[in-house]
Write a protein that holds these residues in place. Structure first.
Motif, short mmCIF file in Angstrom:
data_model
loop_
_atom_site.label_atom_id
_atom_site.label_comp_id
_atom_site.label_asym_id
_atom_site.label_seq_id
_atom_site.Cartn_x
_atom_site.Cartn_y
_atom_site.Cartn_z
N UNK A 256 0.09 10.79 -9.64
CA UNK A 256 0.53 9.42 -9.30
C UNK A 256 1.77 8.99 -10.09
N UNK A 257 2.07 9.73 -11.16
CA UNK A 257 3.03 9.19 -12.14
C UNK A 257 4.43 8.94 -11.60
N UNK A 258 4.85 9.73 -10.60
CA UNK A 258 6.16 9.46 -10.00
C UNK A 258 6.04 8.41 -8.92
N UNK A 259 4.93 8.50 -8.16
CA UNK A 259 4.78 7.65 -6.97
C UNK A 259 4.62 6.16 -7.28
N UNK A 260 4.02 5.86 -8.45
CA UNK A 260 3.75 4.43 -8.71
C UNK A 260 5.03 3.60 -8.77
N UNK A 261 6.19 4.27 -8.90
CA UNK A 261 7.45 3.51 -8.93
C UNK A 261 8.00 3.29 -7.52
N UNK A 262 7.26 3.79 -6.50
CA UNK A 262 7.69 3.57 -5.11
C UNK A 262 7.15 2.26 -4.58
N UNK A 263 7.85 1.73 -3.61
CA UNK A 263 7.45 0.48 -2.97
C UNK A 263 6.05 0.58 -2.37
N UNK A 264 5.22 -0.41 -2.56
CA UNK A 264 3.88 -0.54 -1.95
C UNK A 264 2.90 0.55 -2.38
N UNK A 265 3.24 1.33 -3.39
CA UNK A 265 2.30 2.40 -3.79
C UNK A 265 1.28 1.85 -4.78
#
Ligand code: ADP
Length: 662
Positions: A599-608
């Motif tokens: 999750x560590x990269x994805x949490x900086x994406x919109x709506x994640x």
């Protein structure tokens, strides 16, 4: 030795005389093969007189027709004596003392005293000449029946034999070719080849499967594979050359066709690749028009949309290749005529060697054909571009001022390109639709956040008035709770608002210089007063100044602290520390839920949002996306280190002043 001793009686004496004076070689042997008599022709054919060691005369003299030496006991007379029976005539090769070989038939006869065999004799019939003629006629038959051209010529290059195959390959009859010079078969640009061939032949070298071109009687060049060998006389002198020529036109044409097909596949692949790299319809169509104009060898090419003008007459020119746009527009667009209409109504490809001779041409006024000064179109090729739904998107049109330029292969190629273009256009349309929808969504968010903010602002005002007016502690608690919820709602709407700003590229930064450590403590303090229950420990640090957008930076730090609290449901303490070198780095450590690596990269994406987060922890999945945008706009970076179940450290680094990044 007297002859009369060999054959007894009057008849015997007569026969012996015949042997002695006749022309047939004869050899008499005893039972052990010792030569007891031979005549002059016998000596001649051996090239020597048989000696005492010669038994039957086999050694280095007698060979089978296949060239194998005949063993002593296999001599036909030896076998006849052993078997007590003379056999039929047998064919052998006899090699004389001077090395000359002759084909002979050997006849045997037995000599008997009563019933006892006392020896025998054999005669040799020379059949060399007969064999030569047979061999010759077999060879002639082979030459005559060959599909290949077999031609011989002397060293001066004059033709002295010409088979049926040569008639077929080169078109000249035997009478026409004999005595002519071989150069009549060589195309002018290859005349020098004859010199090379002749000099090879003179030096005794053979030329094997040499691929070249020769002239047919009808003037056309043909592809041939040529083998040239020296012809020698019986003394070994080179007197000329024999040529075997095979017509390989079909093979060459096949090879060319295969090479062309391979090239076509490569071209189509390359075109497909180019087209798939663009989602812009105009760019796609321009590429399609350029590429197909070039592969067809057309002078000009154009793509017309399947849309007619207001009057339903002229088709819309979209892209053009090989001619300036004015060249077309000056004379008006192609009209909905018998020539153009079929392409747009999906009636398939039209390929005409001379459009001006076509029955569909020249039927419409005012020009009845092409207007004067129009691009001179004679060869004409039109291919519809059909989408996956079956609708005709438009047509690709090609022209050339000369007749008969477009061939079937061009037609196939453009059909291939057109179908790839149709896919690319379909894709780009889908992309446009998605983009339009996404734009609508962004517009909606911008409008909705604005509309939502207005009632929230007045609610906040009323609640603040109530907080001042209400003294009863229970009632006061309700109002505080309502106020807290309004604050949360407000934060969410602010996030949505920021998102629409980021998407519109309108997130502005206002740089000011301020003391960072004090600023950090103020943020922590204000979160505390607004109800954060977690203990927040700020690690001491000497004061320093920084140049940044203060409000936006507050937003980032607040967001990280609120998250740290939000995702530490057991009220675990939070720690904030800073590191200062050339840049400023801020770490916010919590001992809460933590997360897995994925999750560590994805949490900086919109709506994640991480799915496993307890449902009662609310959020939109926008805070970290906005924080990342703000940090990056400050030329910095943001990241997380986390262990599931143990907690996370969120960190960001920014330069102390914007010019440091220059
Ligand atoms: P929100 O908190 O509104 O869902 P964010 O963009 O701030 O949106 O965070 C995205 C997601 O990252 C959160 O939904 C959560 O799953 C995870 N996350 C953020 N901060 C933390 C944290 N301190 N500890 C654990 N998970 C976190």
């Amino acid at each position: 030795m007297e002859l009369s001793e060999k054959l007894s009686g009057a008849a015997g004496a007569e026969l012996m005389r015949l042997f002695e004076h006749g022309t047939t070689p004869v050899f008499f042997c005893d039972n052990s093969g010792v030569i007891t008599f031979f005549n002059e022709p016998g000596r001649e054919i051996l090239g020597r007189a048989p000696d005492a060691a010669d038994r039957w005369i086999t050694k280095e003299t007698l060979y089978t027709p296949g060239g194998e030496p005949v063993p002593v006991n296999q001599h036909p007379l030896a076998r006849a004596i052993a078997g007590n029976k003379a056999g039929p005539a047998e064919e052998y090769i006899i090699r004389s003392a001077d090395g000359q070989a002759r084909c002979v038939l050997i006849h045997t006869a037995l000599l008997k005293a009563g019933s006892t065999v006392t020896g025998g004799y054999y005669t040799l019939t020379d059949i060399t000449a007969y064999k030569d003629t047979t061999q010759h006629s077999i060879l002639s038959a082979i030459v005559e029946s060959s599909e290949d051209a077999i031609v011989s010529k002397n060293l001066q290059g004059y033709i002295n034999s010409w088979n049926k195959g040569a008639e077929k390959v080169f078109g000249y009859s035997e009478q026409e070719a004999l005595g002519k010079h071989i150069t009549m078969l060589i195309p002018p640009h290859l005349q020098a080849e004859e010199e090379t061939i002749i000099s090879s032949i003179r030096s005794g070298r053979k030329i094997d499967h040499f691929q070249t071109r020769r002239l047919h009687k009808n003037g056309h060049e043909i592809d041939i594979s040529l083998t040239v060998s020296p012809v020698k006389d019986k003394f070994g002198n080179i007197t000329g050359a024999s040529k075997v020529a095979r017509d390989i036109t079909e093979r060459i044409v096949g090879e060319q066709l295969r090479a062309k097909n391979a090239e076509r596949i490569l071209q189509l692949n390359a075109i497909g690749k180019t087209l798939s790299q663009s989602l812009d319809v105009h760019e796609i169509l321009q590429q399609v028009t350029d590429l197909s104009t070039s592969v067809t060898g057309a002078k000009f090419g154009a793509f017309f949309y399947n849309k007619t003008d207001d009057k339903g007459e002229s088709y819309m020119l979209f892209t053009l290749s090989g001619a300036p746009r004015e060249a077309f527009e000056k004379f008006g667009m192609p009209r909905n005529t018998a020539v153009f209409h079929p392409t747009f109504s999906g009636q398939g490809v039209i390929r005409v060697d001379d459009i001006t001779q076509d029955e569909r041409y020249g039927k419409n006024d005012p020009h009845f054909g092409m207007p004067a000064g129009h691009l001179p179109v004679v060869s004409y090729l039109a291919v519809p571009v059909i989408s996956s739904s079956g609708a005709v998107i438009g047509g690709l049109f090609f022209g050339h001022p000369e007749a008969g330029v477009f061939k079937e292969e061009h037609e196939d190629l453009v059909i291939g390109i057109a179908s790839q273009a149709a896919i690319a256009i379909d894709n780009s349309k889908l992309f446009e639709e998605v983009r339009a929808l996404s734009l609508k969504k962004d517009e909606f968010i911008a409008m909705a956040t604005h509309e939502l903010k207005t009632p929230l602002t007045s609610m906040t005002g009323y609640l603040q008035m109530l907080q001042l007016k209400i003294a009863d502690p229970t009632q006061r608690q309700f109002v505080d709770k309502a106020m807290n919820q309004v604050r949360k709602l407000n934060a969410m709407i602010t996030d949505l608002f920021d998102i629409s700003k980021i998407q519109a590229g309108k997130l502005q930064l206002n740089y000011t210089t301020f003391e960072f450590f004090a600023f950090l403590n103020e943020i922590v303090e204000s979160l505390r007063t607004s109800g954060m229950q977690h203990e927040v420990r700020v690690i001491e640090h000497p004061e320093f100044t920084i140049q940044a957008d203060k409000l936006r930076l507050e937003q980032v730090i607040s967001n990280l602290l609120t998250n740290a609290a939000k995702y530490s449901p057991d009220l675990q303490p939070i720690e904030v520390s800073i590191a200062l070198n050339e840049d400023l780095t801020v770490h916010v450590r919590d001992r809460g839920l933590g997360m897995e690596l994925e999750h560590m990269d994805n949490i900086f994406n919109q709506f994640y949002r991480i799915e496993t987060v307890p449902r009662n922890i609310s959020g939109l999945g926008l805070g970290l996306f906005i924080s990342k945008e703000i940090v990056e706009r400050h030329h910095g970076s943001i990241w997380v280190q986390s262990v599931k179940g143990e907690g996370s450290v969120f960190s960001f680094r920014i330069p102390l002043a914007p010019e440091q990044t220059k």
